[in-house]
Design an enzyme around this catalytic site. Structure first.
Site, PDB file in Angstrom:
ATOM      1  N   LYS A 388     -27.490 -67.871   5.773  1.00  0.00           N
ATOM      2  CA  LYS A 388     -27.157 -68.866   6.798  1.00  0.00           C
ATOM      3  C   LYS A 388     -26.027 -69.759   6.287  1.00  0.00           C
ATOM      4  O   LYS A 388     -26.147 -70.370   5.236  1.00  0.00           O
ATOM      5  CB  LYS A 388     -28.397 -69.719   7.105  1.00  0.00           C
ATOM      6  N   THR A 421     -29.924 -81.993  13.426  1.00  0.00           N
ATOM      7  CA  THR A 421     -30.129 -80.671  12.815  1.00  0.00           C
ATOM      8  C   THR A 421     -31.449 -80.604  12.049  1.00  0.00           C
ATOM      9  O   THR A 421     -31.704 -79.645  11.332  1.00  0.00           O
ATOM     10  CB  THR A 421     -28.984 -80.400  11.827  1.00  0.00           C
ATOM     11  N   GLY A 423     -34.903 -79.663  11.009  1.00  0.00           N
ATOM     12  CA  GLY A 423     -35.823 -78.587  11.373  1.00  0.00           C
ATOM     13  C   GLY A 423     -35.159 -77.321  11.876  1.00  0.00           C
ATOM     14  O   GLY A 423     -35.834 -76.429  12.400  1.00  0.00           O
ATOM     15  N   THR A 424     -33.841 -77.199  11.711  1.00  0.00           N
ATOM     16  CA  THR A 424     -33.195 -75.968  12.226  1.00  0.00           C
ATOM     17  C   THR A 424     -33.696 -74.744  11.460  1.00  0.00           C
ATOM     18  O   THR A 424     -33.928 -73.690  12.055  1.00  0.00           O
ATOM     19  CB  THR A 424     -31.661 -76.054  12.088  1.00  0.00           C
ATOM     20  N   GLY A 425     -33.892 -74.872  10.159  1.00  0.00           N
ATOM     21  CA  GLY A 425     -34.364 -73.723   9.364  1.00  0.00           C
ATOM     22  C   GLY A 425     -35.745 -73.271   9.797  1.00  0.00           C
ATOM     23  O   GLY A 425     -35.985 -72.075  10.025  1.00  0.00           O
ATOM     24  N   CYS A 426     -36.647 -74.248   9.956  1.00  0.00           N
ATOM     25  CA  CYS A 426     -38.017 -73.918  10.412  1.00  0.00           C
ATOM     26  C   CYS A 426     -37.955 -73.212  11.758  1.00  0.00           C
ATOM     27  O   CYS A 426     -38.587 -72.186  11.985  1.00  0.00           O
ATOM     28  CB  CYS A 426     -38.834 -75.192  10.592  1.00  0.00           C
TER      29      CYS A 426
END
Ligand SMILES: Cc1ncc(COP(=O)(O)OP(=O)(O)O)c(N)n1
Ligand code: TZP
Ligand code: MG
Length: 645
Positions: A388, A421, A423-426
């Site tokens: 990412k 942004t 919590g974008t990974g979760c």
């Protein structure tokens, strides 16, 4: 025993070919086979016991293991430490009562039953003697030459309805039979050829598993921490799962006290309570996919690894939360090592660049280094890696799905201008797990999850949550598409837009070129000059439409844009063949090899939209050409020049 009988592999050494039984079983179990029956009429008892021991190690608790016919082999393999869960017996094999006696109350005992009398006999046995019956054959099969008469699905349905225990269908079953057999009352399908005699048992098992699941929303379990502000952790996961069509569940690994401005504290409940949560869900609900997020320490990580070893669902996505947004390492070295072990249980890893550096032990300072590190991690763990690029400097945020052999698919796109942004990974990893569980392959899941997340980021500012880095708007798409209020239909919206550009369309109608086209006074050279420009336009327009196909989040949209691109380039070739060749009297002045200033400006606009990497922006730029050309063509063709004012 209350067993998952849904996808039942019966082995056949000849059909497994050079790959062999053990490798076939390992791949099929990894693809979702829930129970394996070792069946080999030609092997000796000793060979059967040896193979049971080997299969027990290969399966490692990820599926149940039973043996065909040979009760003593099950007993002997157990005495050698193998986990053999039970036996399947035919009407002419050992008695099921003897088997229950020998293997104990927790064993899995199956019995072949092909007639109502067979089922009456099961009903007459002491309850719990037989756990399931195998009913077949559905259709003739060469795998068991001495099979009884074929029942068909209807015949199976009749017998299954008479069965006092769950009924597994067997005999000549293929992927296309699964839905009908499930609807006919099957507790599962037992197959030999369709899983043994195929190139890729893993893929075949996943296909069977998806067919068995049908259209119901996939059950996706998040194993992560709690973020009370709702932007990250299991709260974000549940919203992301729902937004992508799944039924979300959550086992909490840690409680945090946090908001959009930071984490104030973390409380980690005992690891055995996490295991209790996981078992409680798995004992009652078929879990289709798991997304693993924050795991606070080595004990928690090993607890999840042990649980996965025992009850692995089809899809496992691991978001290796190891490094905080500010760059701090969140885990001690013991926990980092445990997380690397856990990574080998996963189908997909979704590290950010800092986490990729920790997992690979490499420097990850730019995108090429990220891709190399991702390939190294994929090769080492056996999982796919989504690299990412969100933490890269600059205005591009690429993502790439990488395997052991390198980049599988790469997406480029402009950074979306928002500070929301959190919590974008979760959210992304939960969307990926859900889309995979809905049957999308990984490239499709990556395209769909990325498109959904970009839509959520674009809308994030409207939430106005917190004074720090706010959350994405997980449900923006649903809200925009009217899930919350009675909104106009897409046709109503289109008509409203069409009306709103009436002035623009009137101006187009009033253009001298259009007017001359409509009243037949347009000069030939002028027309050929236009066609030459159109040919130049179509060649580039086809590239733009091809990019729309590449970015399309669904296969249907991908097909539409690919066909449109093909149509554009075919139109360009047709123009040259029919109008733009010297023998049609085209004079040098009309046959321009360079796009005009207007043509160039329009194409630059389209190219900028195309390479923004944003599918929504691209189709908003490309569609006016479709609509206006069609409108003009229809009206000009109809000779309704009167309406051209
Ligand atoms: C799940 C399942 N159902 C039926 C059979 C057939 O068993 P059986 O009648 O004993 O015939 P053989 O397999 O021994 O030829 C089965 N094996 N599994
Ligand atoms: C073991 C068994 N019992 C009834 S049919 C059969 C074999 C089924 O093999 P296939 O799935 O290849 O038809
Ligand atoms: Mg038998």
């Amino acid at each position: 025993m209350n067993a998952d009988l849904s996808l039942y592999l019966v082995t056949d050494a000849a059909l497994c070919g050079d790959r062999g039984v053990v490798a076939t079983v390992r791949e099929a179990v990894a693809g979702g086979v829930a129970i394996v029956q070792l069946r080999d009429k030609d092997a000796s008892d000793a060979q059967t016991v040896d193979l049971l021991v080997e299969l027990s190690h290969a399966i490692a608790g990820r599926a149940l293991l039973v043996v065909n016919d040979r009760l003593q082999a099950a007993v002997d393999a157990r005495s050698r430490g193998a986990r053999v869960d039970g036996v399947h017996l035919g009407q002419s094999d050992a008695s099921v009562r003897a088997a229950r006696e020998a293997l104990g109350p927790d064993a899995l005992i199956g019995l072949t039953a092909n007639t109502p009398a067979h089922l009456d006999a099961v009903r007459a046995l002491p309850p719990g003697t037989v756990d399931y019956v195998g009913i077949g054959v559905i259709r003739p099969t060469s795998t068991k030459p001495d099979h009884p008469p074929a029942l068909g699905v209807a015949g199976f349905r009749t017998l299954a309805a008479l069965s006092p225990v769950p009924a597994v269908a067997i005999g000549g079953i293929g992927i296309d039979d699964v839905t009908a057999l499930r609807e006919a009352g099957a507790a599962g399908v037992a197959v030999v050829s369709a899983l043994c005699a195929v190139e890729d048992p893993h893929a075949a098992a996943r296909a069977f598993r998806r067919a068995w699941r049908g259209q119901r929303p996939p059950r996706v379990l998040s194993i992560a921490g709690s973020d009370p502000s709702g932007g990250a952790g299991i709260q974000a996961d549940l919203k992301a799962i729902a937004a992508n069509g799944g039924y979300g569940m959550a086992a909490i690994t840690a409680l945090t006290a946090q908001n959009t401005r930071g984490v104030r504290g973390v409380h980690v409940p005992p690891a055995d309570f996490l295991r209790a949560q996981l078992d409680a869900v798995a004992d009652d609900i078929e879990i289709d996919a798991v997304k693993i997020g924050m795991l606070a320490d080595a004990e928690v990580i090993r607890t999840v690894g042990d649980w996965l070893a025992a009850r692995r669902p089809d899809t496992v996505v691991l978001d290796p939360v190891m490094v905080s947004t500010s760059g701090d390492r969140l885990l001690d070295s013991d926990a980092e090592a445990a997380l690397l072990d856990l990574a080998s249980h996963a189908d997909l890893l979704t590290p950010n660049l800092d986490e990729l550096a920790v997992l690979s032990g490499c420097r990850v300072g730019d995108w090429p280094e990220a891709l190399a590190a991702a390939q190294q991690v994929a090769a080492r763990t056996g999982a796919l890696v989504l690299a990412k690029g969100g933490h890269l400097a600059g205005d591009q945020t690429p993502d790439a799905l990488v395997g052991a052999d390198g980049v599988i698919v790469e997406h480029r796109g402009a950074r979306i201008d928002t500070t929301s942004t959190h919590g974008t990974g979760c959210s992304l990893s939960s969307a990926l797990a859900t889309l995979s569980a809905r049957g999308k392959d990984w490239p499709e899941a990556v395209a769909g999850a990325r498109e959904w997340l970009r839509e959520s980021l674009r809308a994030a500012g409207t939430l106005d949550v917190g004074r720090g880095n706010g959350p994405v708007s997980h449900l923006a798409g649903l809200w925009q598409r009217g899930a919350l209020e009675t909104r106009p239909s897409p046709d109503d919206v289109r008509d409203a837009w069409w009306v709103s550009i009436a002035e623009v369309r009137a101006d187009i109608d009033a253009l001298p070129f259009i007017r001359a086209l409509a009243d037949g006074t347009l000069g030939r050279d002028r027309f050929l000059g236009y066609l030459a420009q159109d040919a130049l336009y179509l060649r580039e327009y086809a590239r733009v439409l091809a990019e729309a196909a590449r970015l399309a989040p669904s296969t249907q949209e991908q097909a539409f844009w690919a066909q449109s691109a093909q149509g554009a380039i075919a139109g360009e070739l047709e123009l040259h063949a029919s109008w733009l060749t010297p023998d049609t009297g085209t004079s040098a002045t009309t046959f321009s090899a360079e796009p005009s200033a207007v043509n160039t400006a329009y194409l630059d606009h389209l190219r900028a939209a195309a390479f923004s990497g944003d599918h929504a922006v691209l189709i908003a730029a490309a569609l006016p050409c479709f609509w206006l050309y069609t409108d003009l063509g229809v009206r000009l063709h109809a000779g309704s020049s009167g309406s051209m004012r």
